[in-house]
Design a protein around this motif. Structure first.
Motif, short mmCIF file in Angstrom:
data_model
loop_
_atom_site.label_atom_id
_atom_site.label_comp_id
_atom_site.label_asym_id
_atom_site.label_seq_id
_atom_site.Cartn_x
_atom_site.Cartn_y
_atom_site.Cartn_z
N TYR A 7 29.17 38.09 40.65
CA TYR A 7 30.28 37.77 41.47
C TYR A 7 29.89 38.52 42.75
O TYR A 7 29.74 37.96 44.12
N ILE A 80 31.46 32.54 38.83
CA ILE A 80 30.82 31.44 39.38
C ILE A 80 31.47 30.24 39.95
O ILE A 80 31.14 29.59 41.08
N GLY A 81 32.61 29.90 39.36
CA GLY A 81 33.40 28.75 39.69
C GLY A 81 33.90 29.01 41.18
O GLY A 81 33.72 28.14 42.03
N LEU A 84 31.13 28.98 43.79
CA LEU A 84 30.75 27.68 44.07
C LEU A 84 31.71 26.88 44.78
O LEU A 84 31.27 26.17 46.09
N ALA A 87 31.06 28.15 48.36
CA ALA A 87 30.13 27.72 49.23
C ALA A 87 30.12 26.39 49.73
O ALA A 87 29.93 25.99 50.78
N LEU A 88 31.14 25.50 48.62
CA LEU A 88 31.37 24.05 49.27
C LEU A 88 32.38 24.01 50.43
O LEU A 88 31.96 23.31 51.21
N SER A 104 38.04 21.94 48.47
CA SER A 104 37.49 23.26 48.22
C SER A 104 38.43 24.18 48.53
O SER A 104 38.68 25.28 47.92
#
Length: 126
Positions: A7, A80-81, A84, A87-88, A104
């Motif tokens: 992370y 990870i979630g 992501l 980033a979105l 998001s």
């Protein structure tokens, strides 16, 4: 795998890439300081700072979660979630994808609240 380290690496990478986008936008538009009242530069600056505003505090939550031993699967899910989703969100901010930005942002808050609730639950159940 140490998901906190993953992370940290991915979070700093995301913030750095968004900072580089600000720098490249400044160079392209020849705006050295401030935002020059330019919409593109304003979006780039805001996307960078918005990522920073969430990635750093969530690192504290993730670190605390490592201390209460929630398990590797949950750490992977959170680490990870969350990256992501952030980033979105950065993509949505830069490319004016308002619906994706809303989704998001909502998922960001959900991750943050869920992490806090798990920590509080672990604290009171000791």
């Amino acid at each position: 795998m140490d998901y906190f380290i993953l992370y940290a690496a991915l979070g700093v990478l995301l913030v750095t890439l968004l900072a580089m986008n600000v720098s490249m936008t400044r160079i392209r538009l020849k705006i050295g300081n401030g935002d020059g009242n330019n919409a593109t530069l304003k979006k780039a600056i805001r996307a960078h700072m918005n990522a920073f505003e969430h990635v750093l505090p969530f690192a504290v939550i993730l670190f605390a979660l490592t201390q209460v031993s929630i398990g590797a699967q949950w750490m992977a899910f959170f680490a990870i979630g969350f990256i992501l989703v952030r980033a979105l969100h950065g993509y949505a901010m830069l490319f004016s994808k308002f619906k994706l930005r809303q989704v998001s942002a909502g998922l960001t808050y959900l991750f943050e609240l869920l992490g806090c609730f798990i920590l509080l639950f672990k604290l009171v159940s000791v």
